[in-house]
Design a protein around this motif. Structure first.
Motif, mmCIF file in Angstrom:
data_model
loop_
_atom_site.group_PDB
_atom_site.id
_atom_site.type_symbol
_atom_site.label_atom_id
_atom_site.label_comp_id
_atom_site.label_asym_id
_atom_site.label_seq_id
_atom_site.Cartn_x
_atom_site.Cartn_y
_atom_site.Cartn_z
ATOM 1 N N PRO A 10 0.832 -1.199 0.000
ATOM 2 C CA PRO A 10 0.000 0.000 0.000
ATOM 3 C C PRO A 10 0.869 1.251 0.000
ATOM 4 N N PRO A 11 0.354 2.354 -0.522
ATOM 5 C CA PRO A 11 1.112 3.603 -0.479
ATOM 6 C C PRO A 11 1.491 3.945 0.970
ATOM 7 N N THR A 12 2.670 4.498 1.129
ATOM 8 C CA THR A 12 3.154 4.889 2.453
ATOM 9 C C THR A 12 2.532 6.224 2.859
ATOM 10 N N ALA A 13 2.735 6.594 4.114
ATOM 11 C CA ALA A 13 2.264 7.903 4.575
ATOM 12 C C ALA A 13 2.879 9.006 3.735
ATOM 13 N N ARG A 14 4.149 8.877 3.381
ATOM 14 C CA ARG A 14 4.808 9.891 2.531
ATOM 15 C C ARG A 14 4.146 9.948 1.161
ATOM 16 N N ASP A 15 3.795 8.779 0.595
ATOM 17 C CA ASP A 15 3.066 8.751 -0.683
ATOM 18 C C ASP A 15 1.743 9.501 -0.549
ATOM 19 N N TRP A 16 1.037 9.263 0.560
ATOM 20 C CA TRP A 16 -0.243 9.928 0.788
ATOM 21 C C TRP A 16 -0.060 11.433 0.975
ATOM 22 N N GLU A 17 0.986 11.839 1.651
ATOM 23 C CA GLU A 17 1.260 13.277 1.798
ATOM 24 C C GLU A 17 1.397 13.925 0.426
ATOM 25 N N GLN A 18 2.170 13.294 -0.445
ATOM 26 C CA GLN A 18 2.363 13.827 -1.791
ATOM 27 C C GLN A 18 1.065 13.832 -2.579
ATOM 28 N N ARG A 19 0.295 12.765 -2.458
ATOM 29 C CA ARG A 19 -0.981 12.688 -3.179
ATOM 30 C C ARG A 19 -1.948 13.764 -2.685
ATOM 31 N N LEU A 20 -2.042 13.934 -1.376
ATOM 32 C CA LEU A 20 -2.938 14.950 -0.823
ATOM 33 C C LEU A 20 -2.508 16.349 -1.249
ATOM 34 N N ASP A 21 -1.217 16.620 -1.229
ATOM 35 C CA ASP A 21 -0.700 17.917 -1.699
ATOM 36 C C ASP A 21 -1.073 18.147 -3.157
ATOM 37 N N HIS A 22 -0.840 17.136 -3.988
ATOM 38 C CA HIS A 22 -1.119 17.261 -5.420
ATOM 39 C C HIS A 22 -2.612 17.489 -5.678
ATOM 40 N N LEU A 23 -3.458 16.713 -5.013
ATOM 41 C CA LEU A 23 -4.897 16.865 -5.216
ATOM 42 C C LEU A 23 -5.377 18.240 -4.759
#
Length: 171
Positions: free
Chosen positions: A34-47
């Motif tokens: 699964p995506p890591t917390a860092r991946d989610w941080e980047q995804r949330l920033d991008h969205l």
């Protein structure tokens, strides 16, 4: 229950919720990692920077669910169409939270340039039945089924497409 915009500080909670579905169900299409917390941080920033709504549901002290929109197919012709995702902590399923998150997400989508929302529901006749029912109750219409296109947990699964128009149709 408080529903609010997601922040990068929610990434670890989102990682935990989504990670459960990656490891224990066919509903999440990621298979192994699964995506890591860092991946989610980047995804949330991008969205957020792209104007796509991202929401979390918070009880007294913890994130218990999230909902977001992402670009549909990421091609210029589809800029007014988005795909929605909703995931709840396992202990929060069945209490109406998914309905609340989806309603708020659709309200937020109406406030931006999104005209069409697509839901992809894996295994809609079995494990994905509650998600399919949630979207149908919210006004989504069946738009097709791809058969045996996903493989997870040793079996092939179908994917249902459901669609909701947020604005009147135009030519």
């Amino acid at each position: 229950m408080n529903i609010r915009p997601a922040h990068v500080t929610d990434a670890a909670s989102i990682e935990s919720i989504y990670g459960h579905y990656v490891r224990h169900s066919v509903l999440a299409v990621d298979v192994d990692n699964p995506p890591t917390a860092r991946d989610w941080e980047q995804r949330l920033d991008h969205l957020a920077a792209s104007g796509y709504p991202t929401l979390v549901a918070v009880d007294d002290r913890a994130v218990v669910g999230y909902a977001l929109l992402t670009p549909w197919l990421a091609k210029p012709a589809f800029t007014h169409t988005a795909e929605n995702s909703i995931y709840l902590a396992p202990y929060a399923v069945g209490a109406g939270l998914g309905r609340q998150l989806l309603a708020r997400l659709l309200d937020d989508a109406r406030g931006c340039s999104i005209r069409e929302v697509i839901a992809l529901v894996a295994d809609g006749d079995h494990e994905g039945r509650p998600s399919r029912a949630l979207h149908l109750r919210a006004g989504f219409q069946p738009a097709g089924r791809l058969q045996r296109v996903g493989r997870k947990q040793g079996r092939f699964t179908d994917v249902d497409f459901l669609q909701l128009s947020l604005q009147p149709k135009e030519n």
